[in-house]
Design a protein around this motif. Structure first.
Motif: not given
Length: 348
Positions: A45-55, A58-63, A272-275
């Motif tokens: 959840a923390l990483v998702a919030a950081c990536e949503e803000h910084d855009d 890529y997005r980091t999975s829990e795995d 995030a890529f849009g494709y």
């Protein structure tokens, strides 16, 4: 843009490891401790919030977080991670250090972490980087002293605040990397190679031979470290065997791997890529088979596999300063640059 590559410091010229680690910033209602596997949902959840803000692109999975922090051979979260935790268990910041496996050429400790957007500009990032560098120096003191070392992290382009923080901590930009993509709606060229060379699917039975071929193919690459069987198996949660191939030389009874292409399927990145995209994680050709269109055959075969599964693009990353001619190869096949990143380091 290129940099003159400075040599690593001579072995034995490392600074002494600190006896203690700097305390993280004092924030009201926040306690600091090492991470535990039970923290994975809160960490995601923390990483998702950081990536949503910084855009970042890529997005980091829990795995991926689990592999990075808990599953690798060099992971020790009790001493190599730190996290800021609220009374209700939410994470507002974290940092980790990790020594990469293999110490024949050099020793490398990589840093990672994030600070929730709501608690930035309060000295948290500065404090965590100081903690990371100190802990990295402690780790380096435990590793072979006869080879040079570096403390490093990657920064995506456009992350000016992160670059400024690292520069203040003594890091310098060391190496540049570029991401490329190729539109799979464009015609994929046919590739002809010698009759004795055959593109074949990757199989588990071939995997250790691929590892050995990789070690040979990358022996002359910058910062390359031979992969042990244990290290080779790490970080494979997004490996796509159906998109991975080898070129086998069957000209003699002693069948050998001439080249290989290993792909990843990073579905969490696609929004995030849009494709949609098939990603080439590793591509290598052993020296004896270079100049014989082995890499081209592997790339076009992978493109067709990506397209057959409905992917819109093929993508890969390249060392901008590589002397292998890879950039020209990719551009000739229709790959175009999309973004870049920089390796920042302290040479220790």
């Amino acid at each position: 843009m290129t940099l003159e590559e400075p040599p690593l410091r001579p072995p034995g010229d490392r600074e002494s490891a600190p006896a203690s680690l700097p305390a993280p910033p004092a924030l009201e209602g926040i306690s600091w401790r090492g991470l535990d596997r039970l923290d994975l949902p809160a960490l995601a959840a923390l990483v998702a919030a950081c990536e949503e803000h910084d855009d970042p692109p890529y997005r980091t999975s829990e795995d991926e977080l689990a592999e990075d922090l808990f599953d690798g051979s060099a992971c020790d979260p009790d001493v190599n991670t730190i996290a800021g935790v609220t009374a209700d268990g939410a994470l507002v910041a974290y940092a980790r250090v990790r020594a990469l496996p293999g110490h024949e050429v050099n020793v490398r400790v990589f840093l990672g972490g994030g600070v929730h957007p709501e608690v930035r500009r309060r000295g948290v990032g500065t404090g965590l980087v100081a903690w990371q560098v100190a802990r990295a120096r402690q780790l380096l003191a435990e590793l072979p002293p006869q080879v040079p070392a570096r403390i490093a992290t990657y920064v995506e382009d456009g992350m000016g605040d992160q670059e400024a923080l690292l520069r203040r901590a003594g890091f310098e930009p060391r190496r540049y990397y570029t991401e490329l993509r190729r539109d799979l709606a464009l015609p994929i060229p046919a590739t002809t190679i010698a009759a004795s060379l055959r593109v074949e699917p990757w199989t588990q039975e071939l995997d250790d031979q691929v590892r050995q071929a990789h070690n040979e193919a990358f022996a002359d690459h910058w910062d390359a470290e031979p992969q042990t069987p244990e290290a080779w198996q790490e970080g494979n949660s997004h490996f796509a065997p159906e998109w991975s191939f080898v070129v086998m030389d069957r000209s003699t009874d002693r069948v050998r791997i001439a080249g290989y292409l290993l792909s990843g399927r990073y579905e969490q990145d696609w929004p995030a890529f849009g494709y949609t995209v098939g990603y080439t994680d590793l591509l290598g050709v052993r020296r004896e088979w270079r100049g014989r269109r082995v890499a081209t055959a592997l790339l076009t075969t992978a493109m067709r596999a990506y397209a057959a599964d409905g992917m819109q693009y093929a993508a890969l990353g390249v060392d901008t300063e590589s002397r292998t001619g890879a950039f020209g190869l990719y551009e000739g096949l229709g790959y175009v640059p999309t973004r870049s990143s920089v390796l920042w380091s302290i040479e220790v």
